[in-house]
Scaffold this active site. Sequence first.
Site, short mmCIF file in Angstrom:
data_model
loop_
_atom_site.label_atom_id
_atom_site.label_comp_id
_atom_site.label_asym_id
_atom_site.label_seq_id
_atom_site.Cartn_x
_atom_site.Cartn_y
_atom_site.Cartn_z
N ARG A 74 21.10 -10.40 -112.60
CA ARG A 74 20.53 -11.28 -111.58
C ARG A 74 21.57 -11.77 -110.57
O ARG A 74 22.71 -12.04 -110.93
CB ARG A 74 19.85 -12.47 -112.25
CG ARG A 74 18.62 -12.07 -113.05
CD ARG A 74 18.18 -13.15 -114.01
NE ARG A 74 16.99 -12.72 -114.75
CZ ARG A 74 17.03 -12.00 -115.87
NH1 ARG A 74 18.19 -11.62 -116.37
NH2 ARG A 74 15.92 -11.65 -116.48
N HIS A 99 18.48 -6.52 -110.95
CA HIS A 99 18.76 -5.08 -111.08
C HIS A 99 18.71 -4.33 -109.75
O HIS A 99 18.20 -3.21 -109.66
CB HIS A 99 17.80 -4.44 -112.08
CG HIS A 99 17.96 -4.95 -113.48
ND1 HIS A 99 19.18 -5.31 -114.01
CD2 HIS A 99 17.05 -5.17 -114.47
CE1 HIS A 99 19.02 -5.71 -115.26
NE2 HIS A 99 17.72 -5.64 -115.57
N HIS A 169 19.60 0.80 -119.01
CA HIS A 169 18.66 -0.21 -119.50
C HIS A 169 17.76 0.37 -120.60
O HIS A 169 16.56 0.11 -120.63
CB HIS A 169 17.81 -0.77 -118.37
CG HIS A 169 17.35 -2.17 -118.60
ND1 HIS A 169 16.52 -2.52 -119.64
CD2 HIS A 169 17.61 -3.33 -117.94
CE1 HIS A 169 16.26 -3.82 -119.60
NE2 HIS A 169 16.92 -4.34 -118.58
N ASP A 240 18.50 -13.31 -124.09
CA ASP A 240 18.56 -12.57 -122.83
C ASP A 240 19.79 -13.11 -122.09
O ASP A 240 19.68 -13.72 -121.03
CB ASP A 240 17.28 -12.77 -122.00
CG ASP A 240 17.21 -11.82 -120.81
OD1 ASP A 240 18.09 -10.95 -120.69
OD2 ASP A 240 16.27 -11.95 -119.99
N GLU A 305 23.22 -3.99 -122.54
CA GLU A 305 23.58 -3.50 -121.21
C GLU A 305 25.03 -3.84 -120.88
O GLU A 305 25.37 -5.00 -120.67
CB GLU A 305 22.64 -4.12 -120.17
CG GLU A 305 21.17 -3.97 -120.48
CD GLU A 305 20.33 -5.02 -119.79
OE1 GLU A 305 20.50 -5.22 -118.56
OE2 GLU A 305 19.51 -5.67 -120.47
#
Length: 344
Positions: A74, A99, A169, A240, A305
């Site tokens: 982000r 992304h 991803h 996350d 990631e």
Amino acid sequence: MPLTQPTQKVETFTLKNNRGSEATLLAWGATLASFKVQLVSGERREVVLGCDSIEDYQKQEAYLGATVGRYANRIKQATISHQGNALSLTANQGVHQLHGADDFSHREWQGEQLADNKVSFTLFSADGTCGYPGNMQARVDYTLDDDNQLIIDYSASVDKTCPVNLTDHSYFNLNAAADSTIKQHQLYIAGDYYLPVDSEGIPQAGLKSVENTGFDFRQAKTIAEDLGKDDDQKLVGGYDHSFLLQPAVIERGEAVARIVADDQSLAMEVYTDKPAIQLYTGNFLAGTPARSGDSYQAHSGLALETQYLPDSPNRPDWPHKSCWLEPGQGYCTQTRYRVYEPNN
């Protein structure tokens, strides 16, 4: 199950190694659609989530297996600032950018099969695409070696100063049961610090020690053990978050993360030269079209990631090298996924 092809065919590539393992790549998004690992027992186990058709890949919003860029993760207010100059980017998650606003993940790359176990994808991103400055040439090579390592090599060049942060991803699930979750997977991450974010996934303050929090994976534990327990997790429905990786682990070439299937029949290690890794436990996967023709549920897979920390273009205070790529410089990074049987 083979992919159902759309009217306008998207190129599909297959990688094979001498152990019988196989990976399927799509030119759409330079996507890892399937990774089937040959086990000693004779079973060939699928370890990544995927869709049944190209149309499902094109409409799903979970970035299943895609290459994302120009900047993964982000960027606050979809704005980047460099040397006093501010640039507005395309916002695709409220007022923020996620992304790279789908530039890399939702386009068809040019693919070339280089060997039975290697494919190369290239993409040209024009000056101003999704707001980013300069023309960019990007390349992603996938290689499947005989140690069941899927090796991803990224390279890029720009003709104007631009932040670059490419990653894969893919969502992994090492269980034999296709309808299982990853909650009972054992997870290890070589990270002493994690980055708290607000409910929109945007960093607010600085890094925080994992000590005495649910973010401490320095000793392997099940994902379920502390899933959703921290206030920082509750804001985004689970894990996350980015972890700043231990530099010594990277320098020694050791695994920065490891996951193990519920029954310990299969494991996967992650290797990278990037300074951070984003753990996403598939908190919002429910409803995403699945390879079976049904839909995935929350926590059906987890993403690891490898990348720079989120919002790095606006955060020169982050303790890693600059994410800004200058003309004449080369962007070159590698991530490896090594899948193996712990008991064989």
